[in-house]
Every structure is written in structure tokens, then in C-alpha cells.
Design a protein around this motif. Structure first.
Motif, mmCIF file in Angstrom:
data_model
loop_
_atom_site.group_PDB
_atom_site.id
_atom_site.type_symbol
_atom_site.label_atom_id
_atom_site.label_comp_id
_atom_site.label_asym_id
_atom_site.label_seq_id
_atom_site.Cartn_x
_atom_site.Cartn_y
_atom_site.Cartn_z
ATOM 1 N N LYS A 123 19.561 -53.332 16.210
ATOM 2 C CA LYS A 123 20.982 -53.546 16.511
ATOM 3 C C LYS A 123 21.368 -55.000 16.219
ATOM 4 O O LYS A 123 20.603 -55.916 16.495
ATOM 5 N N ILE A 124 22.571 -55.204 15.657
ATOM 6 C CA ILE A 124 23.044 -56.555 15.336
ATOM 7 C C ILE A 124 23.839 -57.109 16.507
ATOM 8 O O ILE A 124 24.784 -56.468 16.984
ATOM 9 N N ARG A 179 26.142 -60.338 18.367
ATOM 10 C CA ARG A 179 27.233 -61.210 17.949
ATOM 11 C C ARG A 179 27.255 -62.461 18.820
ATOM 12 O O ARG A 179 27.075 -62.390 20.033
ATOM 13 N N GLU A 225 25.479 -66.199 9.158
ATOM 14 C CA GLU A 225 25.450 -65.651 7.803
ATOM 15 C C GLU A 225 24.295 -66.218 6.981
ATOM 16 O O GLU A 225 23.756 -65.558 6.101
ATOM 17 N N PRO A 241 26.869 -62.895 13.127
ATOM 18 C CA PRO A 241 25.804 -61.948 13.479
ATOM 19 C C PRO A 241 24.504 -62.635 13.908
ATOM 20 O O PRO A 241 24.211 -63.756 13.481
ATOM 21 N N VAL A 297 20.374 -61.285 14.287
ATOM 22 C CA VAL A 297 19.440 -60.164 14.092
ATOM 23 C C VAL A 297 18.048 -60.580 14.559
ATOM 24 O O VAL A 297 17.536 -61.628 14.144
ATOM 25 N N SER A 298 17.445 -59.762 15.423
ATOM 26 C CA SER A 298 16.092 -60.049 15.897
ATOM 27 C C SER A 298 15.058 -59.536 14.905
ATOM 28 O O SER A 298 15.211 -58.447 14.346
#
Length: 590
Positions: A2-3, A5, A32, A63, A65-66
Motif C-alpha cells: 500500500k502507498i 501519503r 517522487e 507518496p 512506499v515501504s
């Protein structure tokens, strides 16, 4: 995955929502450009992330991201002679890709994926292996043979193994395990915040010989021990660390410049390749790894740099090498910890440092030690950790110094007054200590000379007595002292100036072997004994102090290692000259 924010940016601290699938200490890609960050706190679905790069241009809504993995370092051939930043980005490759200044979001592999290494197997098909077993070797540099080990968690029988030239991510062996076949490559990864496993920890008794007389004689550190070097600005912490890195008898050196000036790291880069290694005759860089996180680099990466260095040091320790790690300075590491703690709005402790400062400091120092490595062959490795501490204003009661002193066993207290007098190393012999002294003393008696500990005890007693006598001199003048006390003052001065003081930039005096140290100290103490004998025989003190042999005693430090018999000759001449003036006194009295 999941992304998330971003909802908040505060310097290197970024807060992101919708991160409920991530875990604490996961590495994440932020914004980004995919800036590297690490989750350090989770509250519901919100993650607090410390970003290891400059966060300008990152804002709410971007965004996150893990990667699902903790912050790890790459381990394999190619580490030695390299210079990395705090999160193991190779600065040479980084510069080739992004220019002279650090650019954001640039991704460079820590270890070169294109270079081929000559892998030489030491096992064959059918051999049983376990975690840490050495399956082959690679000649990493002209002086270090890199041992390729089975990664942790793998146990079984070798199904195939082949020699030849391979890159680090090519398969060199296949191990048949209970869970199927596992391919073994020369490249491993290990999370930096977790210490590498070992079979057993051993009590360290052997000294790490540094060639610095005040350290080896009075305040030795064991191989596998811990030491700290606290001192005010300008007292010589960095030069002491450089000397230990250059001349310490560790086989591998990991030097971490943590928040220090860029020009000091430049000095290391310029000096080490040119410096001839006393052990091998090759360049010192052939067995050195440098990690640079200078004061103008991102502050969050400074906190990670110590862990990065420790993990690399543990990796070489696991091969059975003696490793010395220098961290300059742990105060800058603690300041990075304090800054991140403040941004997380945690309750501050003493002087704003987080309440967990002591436990974090213990975490890094406790990873040092002498161990029996995994692999079943009984090999032993040692990791010696030496950390510089920079207390503001030289105040040793500040939290970082006090937290460090509760953990380490050797304290080399630097004195600004000695430094201003150009006395190097400026280690105060009255306030410093080593808790390894008893164990190492036995080793010295067995391996150097049977009277080593009695000699060092006599020398320290003279220095302590000098301190008391100086108080009397300051109050009532030197004429109030007896001739025997005045002789003690002169001998203590000789110990300080002719023995303890060294010139780090002199070709010969920069390093002294244990044999040379023993002969030099014996020479100075013999002057004390013979002088006392002459005083008892009725010789005037002025005549003893005016002997020309004293100049030769003072110059003994400049006698090279291959001419140590000259010190023995000075010793013989000293005894002869004293006997001569005693005989003259007897004739005069007659």
C-alpha cells in the motif's frame, strides 16, 4: 504494498499516513525522487520516518512506499579500500554518477556488481556446512584474504561448488538443506541495528598494541575491548584516532567520521594511501574501510553511520580477523539522536538528550568483543571499539561522556593544558584508567619482560608523587625539597618528556614497539635508581643532573626499531658513568 501519503515534513523527519502495513525500522522510499528513509515510530497508521537525504522539495501528499526490509548493508568482496557515506553509498561511484555534490534520490549499489573476483573453494561436494562455515576465499586486496561464509540460517550439505571468476551476485555454490536447495553468492545483506551472531564470547586478555607509549604502558586496551577518548576542542582526539588506525596491530581498520569536519576526512584520504603499513609494507588502505558522514551531510544518516561501520566490522570479525573500529565522534552521533528525538516531540532528558541515550550507547559499545565465530572450526575474531567523545567546553560531566564511561573499560582523558604545551598524546596520566590492566599485565610479563608490570607501577608512582611534590614547590619553592625528592622530580619530568611525549609526524618517534618501550622505560628508571645510589654515596645532585648521558636518554626515542641495541649501550654507559662519579666522590672524600 500500500502507498502512504506524507502529512508533515519537519527537516529530516517526515510523517506519513496509510502506513498500517509497514513495520518499525522498515526502509521506505519517500517522495517522487524515492529518498531513502527509515521508520522510527508507528502510531496507528501513521509512520514517523527519518530521511537520510535532504528533504527540500518534499511536501504533504507526496507518496511513501515501504520496501518491507530493515536498513541493511551489503557485505562481500569490495568493501576494503572503499569510502562510503553513513548508509553505505560508495562515494566514488556516487560522484561518477551525480557529480561532486550529493544529489537526492540517486541510487548506487554499495558493492560493485560488475567486477569479477577469483573464488577459490576450500570445501567440496558432500561436505556438511552450517551458518558461518567458510566455503571459499577471495584475494580481496594484496594483504587481506576475504573468506566467503555460509549466510546465517542455512545448514546442510554442499550439492555443488565451483571455482573461477565471478561477480558478487553470481552463484558460487548450492547447499542442499531440509527446505530445499539454497544458492550461495559472495554477496550477503545484514540489518545494521542487529548484531551479527557468534558462537561464544571470550574474555579478552591480549592487548591491541598501538605503538603509543602512554597507551601501551599505562592504559592498554584489549583486542575485543572498548575505549573512549574524551577531550575538549583542539586536544588531539582526531590525531589520536588516526594514530590508532595507522599503527594499531588490528588486521582490519574501520574508520567512521561521524559528523566531523570534511577537511579531517580529507586528511585521512590523503594520508592512508601513502602510509606504509608497518605489518605488510603495503598501503594502509589495503586493509581499511572508511565511512564518512561529515558535518554538512544529512543529520539522520549520521545516526546510522555508526551502525553501518559496526556491521562491516563484525563481518570481518566473523572471518577470524582482529578488527579495530574508530568512531569520531560519538558526541555528534548523540547530537543526531537528540535532534531526531526533539522532532518526534519525545520527553527530553539531561541537556535535551533523549532518555534512552544510555541504552543506545550501550547497544553500540556492547557489539565489541572477542568471540568464537560460527562455522564449527573454532576460529576466533575480535572487534575493538574506540570512540571519541567531544564534550562541550571539555565538561566531562555532560550526558554523552557519562553514558559512555558507564560502558567502556578504558578512559583516555585528553587534557587541553597538555595539548597547549604541545605534549602529544595529550592523555592525562593522573585521570585516565584501564580496567584491562591486570589481565594485560600478565600477558606483558609473559611476552615482553617479566618485570613489565613492576616497572610500569614504579613509573606511575613517580608521576603521582611528582604531582604531590609540585604542590609543595608551588607553596614554598623547590629549595624546601630534599635532594632525593628533587631527583624524583627530574626523573618524573624525564618520564613525561622523554618517554610519554611522542611526535606523531616524526618518522621514527610516531611508533614504538613494545621492545623499544621496555628498553626506554628501563633506561629512565635506571637513571632514578643509579642517581639515588649516587646521592647515598655523597655525590651532589647538581653533578648527577649535569651528566652528559641525560641528553642521550632524552634522544633514545629517536633510535630506530632495527637499532635498539643502541639503547642497551646508553644503559651500560649510564651505569658506568654513575660508578665513575661515585668513585671520584670516594677519592675526594679520602
Amino acid at each position: 504494498m500500500k502507498i502512504g501519503r506524507i502529512v508533515k515534513v519537519s527537516g529530516p523527519l517526515v510523517v506519513a499516513k496509510d502506513m498500517d502495513e509497514a513495520n518499525i525500522f522498515d526502509v521506505v522510499k519517500v517522495g517522487e525522487k524515492g529518498l531513502i528513509g527509515e521508520i522510527i515510530e508507528m502510531r496507528d497508521d501513521r509512520a514517523s520516518i527519518q530521511v537520510y537525504e535532504e528533504t527540500s522539495g518534499v511536501g504533504p501528499g507526496d507518496p511513501v512506499v515501504s520496501t518491507g526490509e530493515p536498513l541493511s548493508v551489503e557485505l562481500g568482496p569490495g568493501l576494503l579500500e572503499a569510502m562510503f557515506d553513513g548508509i553505505q553509498r560508495p562515494l566514488d561511484a556516487y560522484m561518477a554518477k551525480a557529480g561532486n555534490f550529493l544529489s537526492k534520490g540517486v541510487s548506487v549499489p554499495a558493492i560493485n556488481r560488475e567486477k569479477k573476483w577469483d573464488f577459490v573453494p576450500v570445501l567440496q561436494v558432500g561436505d556438511k556446512v552450517t551458518s558461518g562455515t567458510i566455503i571459499g576465499t577471495v584475494q580481496e586486496t594484496s594483504v587481506i584474504n576475504h573468506k566467503i561464509m555460509v549466510p546465517f540460517g542455512i545448514e546442510g550439505t554442499i550439492a555443488s561448488i565451483k571455482g573461477g571468476e565471478f561477480t558478487v551476485d553470481e552463484t558460487v555454490a548450492v547447499i542442499e538443506t531440509a527446505k530445499g536447495n539454497k544458492e550461495i553468492k559472495m554477496l550477503q545483506k545484514w540489518p545494521v541495528r542487529r548484531g551479527r551472531k557468534y558462537q561464544d564470547k571470550i574474555n579478552p586478555v591480549e592487548p591491541m598494541i598501538t605503538g603509543q607509549r602512554v597507551i601501551d604502558t599505562f592504559f592498554p586496551v584489549a583486542k575485543g575491548g572498548t575505549a573512549c577518548v574524551p577531550g575538549p576542542f583542539g586536544s588531539g582526539k582526531t590525531v589520536v584516532q588516526h594514530q590508532l588506525a595507522k599503527w594499531g596491530d588490528a588486521q582490519i581498520v574501520v574508520y567512521v567520521g561521524c559528523g566531523e569536519r570534511g577537511n579531517e576526512m580529507t586528511d585521512v584520504l590523503n594520508e592512508f594511501p601513502e602510509l606504509k603499513d608497518p605489518q605488510t609494507g603495503d598501503s594502509l588502505m589495503k586493509r581499511t574501510v572508511l565511512i564518512a558522514n561529515t558535518s554538512n551531510m544529512p543529520v539522520a544518516a549520521r545516526e546510522a553511520s555508526i551502525y553501518t561501520g559496526l556491521t562491516i566490522a563484525e563481518y570481518y570479525r566473523d572471518m577470524g580477523y582482529s578488527v579495530a573500529m574508530m568512531a569520531d565522534s560519538t558526541s555528534r552521533w548523540a547530537e543526531a539522536l537528540r535532534e531526531m528525538s526533539g522532532r518526534l516531540e519525545e520527553m527530553p532528558g539531561d541537556e535535551g538528550y533523549p532518555a534512552y541515550l544510555g541504552s543506545r550507547a550501550a547497544d553500540i559499545y556492547e557489539r565489541a568483543g572477542k568471540v568464537v565465530c560460527n562455522g564449527g572450526d573454532g576460529r576466533e575474531g575480535a572487534l575493538t571499539f574506540i570512540g571519541a567523545v567531544s564534550p562541550p567546553g571539555g565538561d566531562l560531566s555532560e550526558p554523552v561522556t557519562q553514558a559512555t564511561l558507564r560502558i567502556v573499560k578504558v578512559f583516555w582523558g585528553l587534557d587541553s593544558q597538555l595539548a597547549y604545551k604541545r605534549h602529544f598524546p595529550a592523555i592525562n596520566w593522573l585521570s585516565s584508567y584501564s580496567l584491562y590492566m591486570d589481565k594485560i599485565g600478565k600477558w606483558m610479563n609473559e611476552n615482553v619482560a617479566s618485570d613489565w608490570t613492576s616497572m610500569t607501577g614504579t613509573a606511575m608512582a613517580l608521576l603521582q608523587e611528582e604531582s604531590k611534590l609540585q604542590e609543595i614547590v608551588r607553596l614554598v619553592g623547590i629549595d624546601a625539597l630534599s635532594e632525593s625528592d628533587r631527583l624524583k622530580l627530574e626523573v618524573a619530568k624525564s618520564i613525561r618528556e622523554d618517554y610519554l611525549q611522542q611526535n606523531a609526524f616524526h618518522e621514527i618517534d610516531t611508533y614504538a614497539s613494545l621492545d623499544k618501550q621496555y628498553k626506554m622505560l628501563k633506561l629512565v628508571l635506571s637513571f632514578n635508581e643509579e642517581g639515588a645510589k649516587a646521592l647515598k654515596a655523597g655525590v651532589y645532585l647538581d653533578k648527577i643532573l649535569g651528566m652528559s648521558i641525560r641528553d642521550r636518554i632524552a634522544r633514545a626515542k629517536y633510535i630506530s626499531e632495527d637499532e635498539l641495541s643502541k639503547i642497551d649501550k646508553v644503559h651500560e654507559d649510564l651505569i658506568e658513568d654513575i660508578e665513575k662519579i661515585i668513585a671520584e666522590e670516594g677519592v675526594n672524600n679520602a
